[in-house]
Design a protein around this motif. Structure first.
Motif, PDB file in Angstrom:
ATOM      1  N   ASP A 222      -3.456  -4.637   2.274  1.00 59.24           N
ATOM      2  CA  ASP A 222      -3.121  -3.925   3.519  1.00 59.24           C
ATOM      3  C   ASP A 222      -3.035  -4.930   4.669  1.00 59.24           C
TER       4      ASP A 222
ATOM      5  N   GLU B 215      -6.551  -1.943  -2.088  1.00 63.30           N
ATOM      6  CA  GLU B 215      -5.109  -2.169  -1.933  1.00 63.30           C
ATOM      7  C   GLU B 215      -4.837  -3.217  -0.866  1.00 63.30           C
TER       8      GLU B 215
ATOM      9  N   ASP C 105       0.813  -1.221   0.000  1.00 65.53           N
ATOM     10  CA  ASP C 105       0.000   0.000   0.000  1.00 65.53           C
ATOM     11  C   ASP C 105       0.848   1.273   0.000  1.00 65.53           C
TER      12      ASP C 105
ATOM     13  N   ASP D 107      -7.807  -2.868   1.693  1.00 67.94           N
ATOM     14  CA  ASP D 107      -8.398  -1.597   2.107  1.00 67.94           C
ATOM     15  C   ASP D 107      -8.494  -0.703   0.875  1.00 67.94           C
TER      16      ASP D 107
END
Length: 158
Positions: free
Chosen positions: A89, A87, A52, A84
């Motif tokens: 995460d 992405e 991320d 998230d």
């Protein structure tokens, strides 16, 4: 595997602090919109670059509140797979090695199921009122956590 973790958010906080690499200070990013609080210590491992674009996150099992801005030694025992806003995460799962009450936790299976459910529930819902999409996957063991850590350390070096 033991690593040094920088604590951004103490257990029981609804304030979302983030380390700012430019100012080298811990800064308030936001206050959670939901009526929830972080179920464990939360922070990062310096010298890592996660997919991320930030340092690799760590959820650290603890019996203590407080500790924001401190470094602690953490025994990495697993990873919680997450996405998230589209992405990757993922969150490493660790145990504060200085807490005698937690010495028996050596692998994911040693964590009480209710405690694992609370962690997953928190991350599944902590952004609900921000209209952000978070998908929480499954916990994976120490081998996968160590593999992720090494990948993020290599990405940081590049």
């Amino acid at each position: 595997m033991e690593v040094a973790m920088y604590v951004e958010i103490p257990k029981g906080s609804s304030d979302k602090y983030e380390y700012n690499p430019d100012t080298k200070k811990l800064e308030l990013d936001r206050v959670l919109s939901v009526a929830m609080y972080y179920p464990e210590k939360y922070g990062l491992i310096f010298g890592t670059l996660a997919p991320d674009g930030d340092a690799l996150d760590v959820v650290c099992l603890t019996e203590k509140t407080g500790g924001a801005g401190e470094y602690i030694k953490v025994r990495i025992i697993g990873v919680l797979r997450m996405t998230d806003n589209g992405e990757q995460d993922d969150k490493l799962i660790g145990v504060d090695i200085n807490e005698p009450e937690l010495k028996h936790i050596r692998k994911l299976e040693d964590i009480p199921e209710l405690r694992k459910k609370k962690i997953k529930h928190f991350f599944s819902h902590y952004k609900d009122l921000e209209n952000k999409k978070v998908q929480v996957g499954e916990f994976e063991g120490q081998g996968q956590a160590e593999k992720l850590l090494k990948q993020c350390q290599e990405a940081y070096k590049k």
